[in-house]
Design a protein around this motif. Structure first.
Motif, PDB file in Angstrom:
ATOM      1  N   ARG A   8     -37.204 -33.959  57.660  1.00 34.84           N
ATOM      2  CA  ARG A   8     -38.015 -33.025  58.669  1.00 34.84           C
ATOM      3  C   ARG A   8     -37.089 -32.129  59.233  1.00 34.84           C
ATOM      4  NH1 ARG A   8     -42.346 -30.519  60.262  1.00 34.84           N
ATOM      5  NH2 ARG A   8     -42.631 -30.808  62.438  1.00 34.84           N
ATOM      6  N   ILE A   9     -35.842 -32.399  59.478  1.00 28.89           N
ATOM      7  CA  ILE A   9     -34.788 -31.217  59.957  1.00 28.89           C
ATOM      8  C   ILE A   9     -34.845 -30.321  58.932  1.00 28.89           C
ATOM      9  CG2 ILE A   9     -32.415 -30.935  60.477  1.00 28.89           C
ATOM     10  CD1 ILE A   9     -32.526 -33.596  62.220  1.00 28.89           C
ATOM     11  N   LYS A  10     -34.537 -30.862  57.543  1.00 31.39           N
ATOM     12  CA  LYS A  10     -34.338 -29.829  56.409  1.00 31.39           C
ATOM     13  C   LYS A  10     -35.553 -29.024  56.177  1.00 31.39           C
ATOM     14  CE  LYS A  10     -33.041 -29.616  51.698  1.00 31.39           C
ATOM     15  NZ  LYS A  10     -32.389 -30.497  50.418  1.00 31.39           N
ATOM     16  N   ASN A  11     -36.717 -29.599  56.205  1.00 31.80           N
ATOM     17  CA  ASN A  11     -37.852 -28.872  55.890  1.00 31.80           C
ATOM     18  C   ASN A  11     -38.166 -27.981  57.110  1.00 31.80           C
ATOM     19  OD1 ASN A  11     -38.630 -30.401  53.788  1.00 31.80           O
ATOM     20  ND2 ASN A  11     -39.985 -31.843  54.830  1.00 31.80           N
ATOM     21  N   LEU A  12     -37.983 -28.247  58.325  1.00 29.23           N
ATOM     22  CA  LEU A  12     -38.056 -27.132  59.467  1.00 29.23           C
ATOM     23  C   LEU A  12     -36.929 -26.177  59.216  1.00 29.23           C
ATOM     24  CD1 LEU A  12     -38.726 -29.684  62.496  1.00 29.23           C
ATOM     25  CD2 LEU A  12     -40.364 -27.682  61.474  1.00 29.23           C
ATOM     26  N   LYS A  32     -21.553 -25.316  60.242  1.00 33.82           N
ATOM     27  CA  LYS A  32     -22.246 -25.842  58.970  1.00 33.82           C
ATOM     28  C   LYS A  32     -22.245 -27.162  58.772  1.00 33.82           C
ATOM     29  CE  LYS A  32     -22.377 -24.836  54.026  1.00 33.82           C
ATOM     30  NZ  LYS A  32     -23.342 -25.994  53.579  1.00 33.82           N
ATOM     31  N   GLN A  33     -20.961 -27.777  59.309  1.00 35.76           N
ATOM     32  CA  GLN A  33     -20.888 -29.110  59.103  1.00 35.76           C
ATOM     33  C   GLN A  33     -21.884 -29.992  59.555  1.00 35.76           C
ATOM     34  OE1 GLN A  33     -16.813 -29.849  59.988  1.00 35.76           O
ATOM     35  NE2 GLN A  33     -16.305 -30.060  57.817  1.00 35.76           N
ATOM     36  N   SER A  34     -22.103 -29.389  61.146  1.00 34.14           N
ATOM     37  CA  SER A  34     -23.326 -30.200  61.588  1.00 34.14           C
ATOM     38  C   SER A  34     -24.721 -30.154  61.156  1.00 34.14           C
ATOM     39  CB  SER A  34     -23.635 -29.231  63.024  1.00 34.14           C
ATOM     40  OG  SER A  34     -22.265 -29.460  63.884  1.00 34.14           O
ATOM     41  N   ILE A  35     -24.995 -28.951  60.739  1.00 34.19           N
ATOM     42  CA  ILE A  35     -26.545 -28.915  59.699  1.00 34.19           C
ATOM     43  C   ILE A  35     -26.570 -29.842  58.574  1.00 34.19           C
ATOM     44  CG2 ILE A  35     -26.263 -26.965  58.582  1.00 34.19           C
ATOM     45  CD1 ILE A  35     -29.239 -27.820  60.173  1.00 34.19           C
ATOM     46  N   SER A  36     -25.281 -29.864  57.982  1.00 32.97           N
ATOM     47  CA  SER A  36     -25.294 -30.684  56.743  1.00 32.97           C
ATOM     48  C   SER A  36     -25.503 -31.983  57.260  1.00 32.97           C
ATOM     49  CB  SER A  36     -23.782 -30.210  55.931  1.00 32.97           C
ATOM     50  OG  SER A  36     -23.804 -31.204  55.045  1.00 32.97           O
ATOM     51  N   ARG A  37     -24.765 -32.466  58.335  1.00 28.53           N
ATOM     52  CA  ARG A  37     -24.429 -33.944  58.761  1.00 28.53           C
ATOM     53  C   ARG A  37     -26.031 -34.319  59.192  1.00 28.53           C
ATOM     54  NH1 ARG A  37     -20.311 -33.663  61.793  1.00 28.53           N
ATOM     55  NH2 ARG A  37     -21.507 -32.846  63.729  1.00 28.53           N
ATOM     56  N   TRP A  38     -26.784 -33.516  59.842  1.00 30.38           N
ATOM     57  CA  TRP A  38     -28.079 -33.593  60.325  1.00 30.38           C
ATOM     58  C   TRP A  38     -29.091 -33.749  59.291  1.00 30.38           C
ATOM     59  CZ3 TRP A  38     -28.519 -28.709  64.147  1.00 30.38           C
ATOM     60  CH2 TRP A  38     -27.662 -28.962  65.172  1.00 30.38           C
ATOM     61  N   GLU A  39     -28.848 -33.123  58.194  1.00 30.56           N
ATOM     62  CA  GLU A  39     -29.828 -33.371  57.015  1.00 30.56           C
ATOM     63  C   GLU A  39     -29.303 -34.666  56.023  1.00 30.56           C
ATOM     64  OE1 GLU A  39     -30.130 -29.662  54.993  1.00 30.56           O
ATOM     65  OE2 GLU A  39     -30.851 -28.641  56.852  1.00 30.56           O
ATOM     66  N   SER A  40     -28.077 -35.055  56.390  1.00 31.64           N
ATOM     67  CA  SER A  40     -27.584 -36.173  55.300  1.00 31.64           C
ATOM     68  C   SER A  40     -28.689 -37.369  55.473  1.00 31.64           C
ATOM     69  CB  SER A  40     -26.284 -36.435  55.700  1.00 31.64           C
ATOM     70  OG  SER A  40     -25.506 -35.547  55.527  1.00 31.64           O
ATOM     71  N   GLN A  41     -29.038 -37.842  54.081  1.00 35.74           N
ATOM     72  CA  GLN A  41     -29.821 -38.981  53.912  1.00 35.74           C
ATOM     73  C   GLN A  41     -28.864 -40.199  53.929  1.00 35.74           C
ATOM     74  OE1 GLN A  41     -33.236 -39.311  52.968  1.00 35.74           O
ATOM     75  NE2 GLN A  41     -33.268 -37.068  53.803  1.00 35.74           N
ATOM     76  N   ILE A  42     -29.295 -41.577  54.571  1.00 35.04           N
ATOM     77  CA  ILE A  42     -28.745 -42.648  54.630  1.00 35.04           C
ATOM     78  C   ILE A  42     -29.048 -43.165  53.234  1.00 35.04           C
ATOM     79  CG2 ILE A  42     -28.527 -44.926  55.494  1.00 35.04           C
ATOM     80  CD1 ILE A  42     -29.321 -43.978  58.166  1.00 35.04           C
ATOM     81  N   ARG A  43     -27.886 -43.603  52.291  1.00 33.55           N
ATOM     82  CA  ARG A  43     -28.051 -44.254  50.999  1.00 33.55           C
ATOM     83  C   ARG A  43     -27.456 -45.674  51.027  1.00 33.55           C
ATOM     84  NH1 ARG A  43     -29.461 -39.694  49.152  1.00 33.55           N
ATOM     85  NH2 ARG A  43     -28.403 -37.555  49.039  1.00 33.55           N
ATOM     86  N   ILE A  58     -31.373 -39.034  69.235  1.00 31.35           N
ATOM     87  CA  ILE A  58     -32.445 -38.180  69.639  1.00 31.35           C
ATOM     88  C   ILE A  58     -31.799 -37.177  70.286  1.00 31.35           C
ATOM     89  CG2 ILE A  58     -32.419 -39.525  72.039  1.00 31.35           C
ATOM     90  CD1 ILE A  58     -35.619 -38.337  70.042  1.00 31.35           C
ATOM     91  N   TYR A  59     -30.859 -36.958  71.022  1.00 33.28           N
ATOM     92  CA  TYR A  59     -30.158 -35.761  71.818  1.00 33.28           C
ATOM     93  C   TYR A  59     -29.812 -34.721  70.467  1.00 33.28           C
ATOM     94  CZ  TYR A  59     -29.355 -39.446  75.311  1.00 33.28           C
ATOM     95  OH  TYR A  59     -29.631 -40.293  76.203  1.00 33.28           O
ATOM     96  N   THR A  60     -29.438 -35.231  69.330  1.00 28.40           N
ATOM     97  CA  THR A  60     -29.345 -34.182  68.308  1.00 28.40           C
ATOM     98  C   THR A  60     -30.562 -33.647  67.933  1.00 28.40           C
ATOM     99  OG1 THR A  60     -27.225 -35.402  67.426  1.00 28.40           O
ATOM    100  CG2 THR A  60     -28.134 -33.750  65.927  1.00 28.40           C
ATOM    101  N   ILE A  61     -31.570 -34.401  67.640  1.00 28.67           N
ATOM    102  CA  ILE A  61     -33.053 -34.171  67.561  1.00 28.67           C
ATOM    103  C   ILE A  61     -33.447 -32.885  68.588  1.00 28.67           C
ATOM    104  CG2 ILE A  61     -35.198 -34.420  66.945  1.00 28.67           C
ATOM    105  CD1 ILE A  61     -34.113 -37.287  66.073  1.00 28.67           C
ATOM    106  N   LYS A  62     -33.101 -33.276  69.766  1.00 24.99           N
ATOM    107  CA  LYS A  62     -33.760 -32.489  70.665  1.00 24.99           C
ATOM    108  C   LYS A  62     -32.937 -31.099  70.773  1.00 24.99           C
ATOM    109  CE  LYS A  62     -35.159 -31.354  75.004  1.00 24.99           C
ATOM    110  NZ  LYS A  62     -35.638 -30.169  75.030  1.00 24.99           N
ATOM    111  N   LYS A  63     -31.432 -30.965  70.263  1.00 21.47           N
ATOM    112  CA  LYS A  63     -30.844 -29.851  70.432  1.00 21.47           C
ATOM    113  C   LYS A  63     -31.232 -29.114  69.286  1.00 21.47           C
ATOM    114  CE  LYS A  63     -26.082 -28.340  69.470  1.00 21.47           C
ATOM    115  NZ  LYS A  63     -24.720 -28.696  68.987  1.00 21.47           N
ATOM    116  N   PHE A  64     -31.507 -29.759  68.056  1.00 19.71           N
ATOM    117  CA  PHE A  64     -32.188 -29.116  67.037  1.00 19.71           C
ATOM    118  C   PHE A  64     -33.423 -28.229  67.330  1.00 19.71           C
ATOM    119  CE2 PHE A  64     -35.167 -28.903  63.194  1.00 19.71           C
ATOM    120  CZ  PHE A  64     -34.249 -27.986  62.454  1.00 19.71           C
ATOM    121  N   CYS A  65     -34.246 -29.088  67.878  1.00 23.24           N
ATOM    122  CA  CYS A  65     -35.730 -28.518  68.389  1.00 23.24           C
ATOM    123  C   CYS A  65     -35.520 -27.298  69.508  1.00 23.24           C
ATOM    124  CB  CYS A  65     -36.454 -29.625  68.987  1.00 23.24           C
ATOM    125  SG  CYS A  65     -37.057 -30.914  68.027  1.00 23.24           S
TER     126      CYS A  65
END
Length: 85
Positions: A8-12, A32-43, A58-65
């Motif tokens: 969802r972060i990546k799509n937005l 750049k490392q932050s946005i990359s980390r936010w979009e990283s999938q768990i494998r 949830i704090y990171t999601i709120k920050k992104f929002c």
């Protein structure tokens, strides 16, 4: 759930600034490392079977929002979060 949030972060991010992470980084002065980390999938590690990576808080999601000007409700009001997905 963590992978749905990352997607969802990546799509937005793509909707707001386009396909390149650097465009988002430049526009919103985000590391750049932050946005990359936010979009990283768990494998799942093929050797150990253990999950690799971590989800965002949830704090990171709120920050992104806040950065892109939407609410948490807007973030989670997406078909990706339907139980059947």
């Amino acid at each position: 759930m963590a992978n749905k949030i990352a997607a969802r972060i990546k799509n937005l991010r793509i909707q707001v600034t386009g396909a390149k992470q650097m465009d988002f980084v430049t526009k919103f002065n985000v590391d750049k490392q932050s946005i990359s980390r936010w979009e990283s999938q768990i494998r799942i590690d093929k050797k150990t079977g253990e999950p690799k990576g971590r989800g965002v808080t949830i704090y990171t999601i709120k920050k992104f929002c806040d950065i892109i000007g939407i609410t948490l409700s807007d973030f989670f009001d997406d078909p990706i979060f339907n139980n059947d997905n």
